[in-house]
Design a protein around this motif. Structure first.
Motif, PDB file in Angstrom:
ATOM      1  N   VAL A  22       0.842  -1.191   0.000  1.00 49.20           N
ATOM      2  CA  VAL A  22       0.000   0.000   0.000  1.00 49.20           C
ATOM      3  C   VAL A  22       0.878   1.243   0.000  1.00 49.20           C
ATOM      4  CG1 VAL A  22      -1.751   1.293   1.276  1.00 49.20           C
ATOM      5  CG2 VAL A  22      -1.850  -1.208   1.223  1.00 49.20           C
ATOM      6  N   ARG A  23       0.580   2.171  -0.887  1.00 52.00           N
ATOM      7  CA  ARG A  23       1.198   3.492  -0.864  1.00 52.00           C
ATOM      8  C   ARG A  23       0.483   4.280   0.229  1.00 52.00           C
ATOM      9  NH1 ARG A  23       4.866   7.104  -4.038  1.00 52.00           N
ATOM     10  NH2 ARG A  23       4.680   9.005  -2.799  1.00 52.00           N
ATOM     11  N   VAL A  24       1.171   4.537   1.315  1.00 52.98           N
ATOM     12  CA  VAL A  24       0.532   5.111   2.500  1.00 52.98           C
ATOM     13  C   VAL A  24       0.249   6.593   2.294  1.00 52.98           C
ATOM     14  CG1 VAL A  24       0.791   5.549   4.971  1.00 52.98           C
ATOM     15  CG2 VAL A  24       1.687   3.426   3.982  1.00 52.98           C
ATOM     16  N   ARG A  25      -0.975   6.989   2.564  1.00 53.25           N
ATOM     17  CA  ARG A  25      -1.351   8.402   2.563  1.00 53.25           C
ATOM     18  C   ARG A  25      -1.246   8.983   3.979  1.00 53.25           C
ATOM     19  NH1 ARG A  25      -4.767  10.319  -1.616  1.00 53.25           N
ATOM     20  NH2 ARG A  25      -4.688  12.250  -0.405  1.00 53.25           N
ATOM     21  N   VAL A  26      -1.779   8.240   4.954  1.00 56.35           N
ATOM     22  CA  VAL A  26      -1.811   8.718   6.339  1.00 56.35           C
ATOM     23  C   VAL A  26      -1.541   7.545   7.271  1.00 56.35           C
ATOM     24  CG1 VAL A  26      -3.185   9.872   8.130  1.00 56.35           C
ATOM     25  CG2 VAL A  26      -3.545  10.458   5.730  1.00 56.35           C
ATOM     26  N   ALA A  27      -0.730   7.779   8.296  1.00 62.51           N
ATOM     27  CA  ALA A  27      -0.487   6.779   9.342  1.00 62.51           C
ATOM     28  C   ALA A  27      -0.943   7.346  10.679  1.00 62.51           C
ATOM     29  CB  ALA A  27       0.992   6.411   9.410  1.00 62.51           C
ATOM     30  N   GLY A  28      -1.619   6.536  11.465  1.00 60.58           N
ATOM     31  CA  GLY A  28      -2.034   6.968  12.792  1.00 60.58           C
ATOM     32  C   GLY A  28      -0.909   6.809  13.797  1.00 60.58           C
ATOM     33  N   VAL A  29      -0.978   7.584  14.874  1.00 55.26           N
ATOM     34  CA  VAL A  29       0.004   7.514  15.953  1.00 55.26           C
ATOM     35  C   VAL A  29      -0.710   7.087  17.232  1.00 55.26           C
ATOM     36  CG1 VAL A  29       1.741   8.767  17.286  1.00 55.26           C
ATOM     37  CG2 VAL A  29       1.339   9.359  14.881  1.00 55.26           C
ATOM     38  N   GLN A  30      -0.179   6.060  17.889  1.00 46.28           N
ATOM     39  CA  GLN A  30      -0.759   5.558  19.128  1.00 46.28           C
ATOM     40  C   GLN A  30       0.284   5.566  20.245  1.00 46.28           C
ATOM     41  OE1 GLN A  30      -2.572   1.801  17.115  1.00 46.28           O
ATOM     42  NE2 GLN A  30      -3.879   2.313  18.851  1.00 46.28           N
ATOM     43  N   PRO A  31      -0.173   5.576  21.504  1.00 45.28           N
ATOM     44  CA  PRO A  31       0.776   5.501  22.621  1.00 45.28           C
ATOM     45  C   PRO A  31       1.705   4.302  22.538  1.00 45.28           C
ATOM     46  CG  PRO A  31      -1.369   6.168  23.433  1.00 45.28           C
ATOM     47  CD  PRO A  31      -1.558   5.818  21.980  1.00 45.28           C
ATOM     48  N   VAL A  32       1.226   3.185  22.017  1.00 47.75           N
ATOM     49  CA  VAL A  32       2.083   2.006  21.920  1.00 47.75           C
ATOM     50  C   VAL A  32       3.242   2.253  20.962  1.00 47.75           C
ATOM     51  CG1 VAL A  32       0.790   0.861  20.063  1.00 47.75           C
ATOM     52  CG2 VAL A  32       2.086  -0.518  21.701  1.00 47.75           C
ATOM     53  N   ASP A  33       3.045   3.097  19.950  1.00 48.63           N
ATOM     54  CA  ASP A  33       4.150   3.438  19.048  1.00 48.63           C
ATOM     55  C   ASP A  33       5.275   4.117  19.827  1.00 48.63           C
ATOM     56  OD1 ASP A  33       2.434   2.544  17.089  1.00 48.63           O
ATOM     57  OD2 ASP A  33       2.012   4.520  16.260  1.00 48.63           O
ATOM     58  N   CYS A  34       4.894   4.999  20.756  1.00 47.12           N
ATOM     59  CA  CYS A  34       5.890   5.698  21.572  1.00 47.12           C
ATOM     60  C   CYS A  34       6.626   4.719  22.483  1.00 47.12           C
ATOM     61  CB  CYS A  34       5.216   6.790  22.394  1.00 47.12           C
ATOM     62  SG  CYS A  34       4.338   8.030  21.403  1.00 47.12           S
ATOM     63  N   LYS A  35       5.897   3.745  23.015  1.00 44.25           N
ATOM     64  CA  LYS A  35       6.539   2.736  23.873  1.00 44.25           C
ATOM     65  C   LYS A  35       7.504   1.870  23.074  1.00 44.25           C
ATOM     66  CE  LYS A  35       2.758   2.444  27.231  1.00 44.25           C
ATOM     67  NZ  LYS A  35       1.718   1.577  27.831  1.00 44.25           N
ATOM     68  N   VAL A  36       7.114   1.515  21.868  1.00 49.93           N
ATOM     69  CA  VAL A  36       8.001   0.723  21.008  1.00 49.93           C
ATOM     70  C   VAL A  36       9.271   1.515  20.701  1.00 49.93           C
ATOM     71  CG1 VAL A  36       8.268  -0.238  18.699  1.00 49.93           C
ATOM     72  CG2 VAL A  36       6.202  -0.721  20.002  1.00 49.93           C
ATOM     73  N   ARG A  37       9.108   2.773  20.328  1.00 46.21           N
ATOM     74  CA  ARG A  37      10.270   3.618  20.020  1.00 46.21           C
ATOM     75  C   ARG A  37      11.231   3.704  21.207  1.00 46.21           C
ATOM     76  NH1 ARG A  37       8.396   8.319  21.347  1.00 46.21           N
ATOM     77  NH2 ARG A  37       9.758   8.175  23.177  1.00 46.21           N
ATOM     78  N   ALA A  38      10.678   3.753  22.416  1.00 46.00           N
ATOM     79  CA  ALA A  38      11.500   3.863  23.623  1.00 46.00           C
ATOM     80  C   ALA A  38      12.004   2.517  24.122  1.00 46.00           C
ATOM     81  CB  ALA A  38      10.702   4.554  24.727  1.00 46.00           C
ATOM     82  N   GLY A  39      11.578   1.419  23.466  1.00 49.14           N
ATOM     83  CA  GLY A  39      11.968   0.081  23.921  1.00 49.14           C
ATOM     84  C   GLY A  39      11.216  -0.353  25.160  1.00 49.14           C
TER      85      GLY A  39
END
Length: 304
Positions: A32-49
């Motif tokens: 899929v050619r992404v137009r929009v991606a949502g941001v969730q708190p779990v994304d922040c937790k993943v980024r921080a490990g």
């Protein structure tokens, strides 16, 4: 392709615009050619490990688990979608990028009436709220408590509870978001000390089911005011849930669940407030926004 990625666990500024290889399409999968991606708190937790499954990832890590875009290619065996189809869907990682590849059973058709911003932020919190409320056994006539009711997950949970026949939905939020909750059909109540007493004033006989997306303090208040603690679910306070003797639960996202939510949107029973839309190069700012807490509605990243 361009992606917002991190090469190590850390704070939001580790997310940087990066050039990575365009993913290949495999059997049973779609690109899929992404137009929009949502941001969730779990994304922040993943980024921080900060989540167990984050430790198994490889770098560079592209966060993001919900998206909307246009099908760019299909793998062998895919018959329900073709290039050019507008879709929304979900994956585990990889959505903060110009292209994402997922199994074909993780996308559904985007209604023409649904704006791209809403489509990109629809799948994750929508399905999370759906799974939680099913676990809570929300049914007609219930009084339902939703903690952190003004956020992305809470916005869906309030509306789903109403759509499923709840007689009263009580939503906790900061005072600045009380008008927003009333517009969604909830009775607002303020966070903080004395929360259980304020809820009892609104529901003297107790609440039938409660969802915690705010934290331990809200979870403990929820248990205190709910008639049956087996109908209390937390999305964030797992250690406290174990201490309080709440039942373990799990559920999985699915296309069928997402189709049900999209239908409710088309019927006017669900809406989603987009509080901020950041370009891909400002993904770090999007994470800071979500990490601040107490925000109204959903944060999304405009990819293409």
């Amino acid at each position: 392709m361009r992606a917002a990625a991190t090469s190590s666990f850390g704070p939001p500024e580790t997310l940087r615009l990066t050039e990575v290889a365009k993913p290949l399409v495999g059997t049973g999968r779609v690109r899929v050619r992404v137009r929009v991606a949502g941001v969730q708190p779990v994304d922040c937790k993943v980024r921080a490990g900060g989540t167990p499954f984050a430790r198994s990832v490889t770098f560079p890590l592209i966060p993001g688990n919900e998206f909307a875009g246009v099908v760019d290619g299909v793998g062998e065996g895919v018959t329900d979608f073709s290039a050019g189809d507008e879709v929304l869907g979900f994956g585990l990682f990889g959505c903060y990028a110009e292209y994402v590849v997922v199994p074909a059973d993780q996308i559904v058709s985007k209604p023409p009436s649904m704006p791209w911003e809403i489509a990109g932020g629809f799948s994750g919190n929508g399905q999370g709220a759906h799974m939680a409320l099913r676990e809570m056994k929300v049914c007609p006539g219930d009084t339902v408590l939703i903690n952190a009711a003004a956020g992305g997950l809470g916005t869906f949970a309030v509306q789903l509870a109403r759509a499923w026949g709840a007689e009263k939905v009580i939503g906790t939020a900061s005072e600045a978001n009380h008008g927003y909750l009333r517009a969604l059909g909830a009775v607002p109540v303020t966070y903080g000390e004395g929360l259980a007493e304020r809820i009892r004033a609104l529901a003297p006989e107790g609440v039938d089911a409660a969802l915690d997306a705010a934290g331990e303090e809200a979870l403990r208040a929820s248990v205190e005011v709910t008639k049956d603690k087996d109908r209390v679910v937390t999305m964030v306070s797992f250690a406290a849930a174990q201490e309080l003797g709440l039942p373990d639960w799990s559920a999985t996202r699915s296309a069928a669940r997402l189709v049900e939510l999209v239908k409710l949107y088309e019927e006017g029973a669900l809406t989603l407030h987009i509080r901020a839309a950041y370009p891909l190069e400002r993904a770090a700012d999007a994470h800071r926004d979500v990490g601040n807490g107490h925000g109204r509605g959903k944060v999304v990243i405009m990819v293409g």
